[in-house]
Design an enzyme around this catalytic site. Sequence first.
Site, PDB file in Angstrom:
ATOM      1  N   LYS A  11       0.860  -1.186   0.000  1.00 35.00           N
ATOM      2  CA  LYS A  11       0.000   0.000   0.000  1.00 35.00           C
ATOM      3  C   LYS A  11       0.892   1.230   0.000  1.00 35.00           C
ATOM      4  O   LYS A  11       2.040   1.167   0.423  1.00 35.00           O
ATOM      5  CB  LYS A  11      -0.873   0.024   1.268  1.00 35.00           C
ATOM      6  CG  LYS A  11      -2.124   0.857   1.160  1.00 35.00           C
ATOM      7  CD  LYS A  11      -3.269   0.051   0.568  1.00 35.00           C
ATOM      8  CE  LYS A  11      -4.544   0.844   0.485  1.00 35.00           C
ATOM      9  NZ  LYS A  11      -5.695  -0.039   0.231  1.00 35.00           N
TER      10      LYS A  11
HETATM   11  N1  GLU Z   1      -7.371   0.124  -3.055  1.00 40.69           N
HETATM   12  C1  GLU Z   1      -8.149  -1.053  -3.292  1.00 40.69           C
HETATM   13  C2  GLU Z   1      -8.203  -1.915  -2.051  1.00 40.69           C
HETATM   14  O1  GLU Z   1      -8.042  -1.439  -0.952  1.00 40.69           O
HETATM   15  C3  GLU Z   1      -7.703  -1.796  -4.534  1.00 40.69           C
HETATM   16  C4  GLU Z   1      -6.300  -2.319  -4.516  1.00 40.69           C
HETATM   17  C5  GLU Z   1      -5.835  -2.857  -5.858  1.00 40.69           C
HETATM   18  O2  GLU Z   1      -6.624  -2.969  -6.778  1.00 40.69           O
HETATM   19  O3  GLU Z   1      -4.639  -3.166  -5.931  1.00 40.69           O
HETATM   20  O4  GLU Z   1      -8.501  -3.064  -2.117  1.00 40.69           O
END
Ligand code: GLU
Length: 421
Positions: free
Chosen positions: A111
Site C-alpha cells: 500500500k
Molecule cells: N485500493 C483497493 C483496495 O483497498 C484496490 C487495490 C488494488 O486494486 O490493488 O482493495
Amino acid sequence: MSIVESSSGKSPFDFALENFEIAADVLDLSEGDRVKLRSPERILIVSVPIQMDSGEVRSFTGYRVQHSTSRGPGKGGIRYHPNVTLEEVKALTMWMTWKCAVVNIPFGGAKGGITCNPKQMSQNEIERMTRRYTHAIHPIIGPDTDIPAPDVYTNSQVMAWIMDTFSMARGRLVPGVVTGKPVHIGGSLGRNEATGRGVFNTIECACPHLRMHLKGSKVVVQGFGNAGAITAQLLDSAQADVIAVSDSSGCIFTKDGLHIAKLIQFKETTGSVVGFPGSETITAEELLALDCDILVPAAMKNMIDANNASSIRAKMVAEAANGPITPEADAILEKKGVFVIPDILCNAGGVTVSYFEWVQNEQHLSWDLQEVNSRLETIMQRSFSQVLDIHLERKTSMRTAANALAIQRVCDTNRSRGLYP
Ligand code: GLU
C-alpha cells in the site's frame, strides 16, 4: 497527526495485529509462523517536493510499504489524504496481504500514500506530486514486484500519470505497473465498478444465509465515493431501498428510498449529496442508528467504534471501506448478533479485477465486460462460501474466519518456500 488515531488510544496497525493474533490463535500457529507476518517486509518513506501553482515549493511525505510478497508481487492502492500516516499504511498493507489471499489471487500485500489534501490542490499540482512520488518509489515498484492501484482520493488519471512516469524512466511502455488505468491505455473494463460490484455480490451471498430478501430491504450507505455509490446503485437495481447515504459534507435520509441514479447526478453537479431534493438532513449518529436491514460503511477507517456500535440496528454490515469497525465495536456487534461481511472479503472485488487487468496487460489482450463481471462473481461467491464454512465450523466471527483462511494460505506458502537462507 499522532499515530494514535482512535478513542481507545490504539493505532490502525495495532488493530490489524490484534485481528491477526485472534485468527492465528484459531489456526494454532507457531511463534515461528507468526513472527514473519507481524511486520512488513519493506517500508519506504520519501519526501515529495513540488512547486505549487503559486510558485512556492512544498514538500509532502509519501510512503510505499510491502507487507508480504511471498505469494506474488505486492499489490495495493495509493491514497492521498491528510490523515495518511505510516501506521495506517502498515495496517492497510497487512489487510492487502489477507485480502489477496482470501480471494486466492497470486499477489502479496502492499500500500502507499501521501499525506496531503488533494481537495485543496489543482490538477497540475496533483500531477506534479504524483510524478515526483512515482520517481521516488520507482526502485521498488514494477509489474513483477509491486503494483499500485487507486484508493481514497486517487483515480484512473493518477494511475495514468504513474504509468507514464514509470514508462518514461524504463524507456518503454509498461502498462502492468499499475491497475485501475483508463480503459484506452490498458485499463480493464469493469475495474471502476469492481469494488462496489464485489460488495454487492457478497451481500447477495449473505441474504439466503440470513433468510433475507434483497428486494424491499432497507439499506444505509455511509460514504458516497466510488465504492459506496456503485454499491448503492446495484442494490437499488435489485429493488432494495437505499434510505440514507452520507458523504464528507453530511448525511441525507428519506423513508421511501432515494433515487440513486438522480443522486449520483446531483453529487456530480453540486459536489455533495447534501440538499438532494426530497431528502432531509440527519446527523452522522442518526444515520448509523437508523432502523435498516443492511448497513454499508464505505467511508474511512474506525467509523464504527465502541461509542456508536451499540446503536446499530442493521442485521448485516457489509464493509466496503477498509477497517471501518474497530475490534471493540466488532465485539459489540457480535454480541448483538449482527452479521458482518469483513472488508478483506467484502471489498476484494477491486483488487480481483485489478488482477484481471494485470493478467490482460501481461498477455496483451482484453476481455469483454461480461467476462470480467462473471469471473468476478465466481471468485466472490466461492470466497464467500469458503469463509462462511469456516465461520460455521469453527464458530468464529466472519472476520476471524476470513483472516484464518487468508493467513493459512500465506503460511502454507511460507512453509513450502522455507526460510531463506
Ligand atoms: N485500493 C483497493 C483496495 O483497498 C484496490 C487495490 C488494488 O486494486 O490493488 O482493495
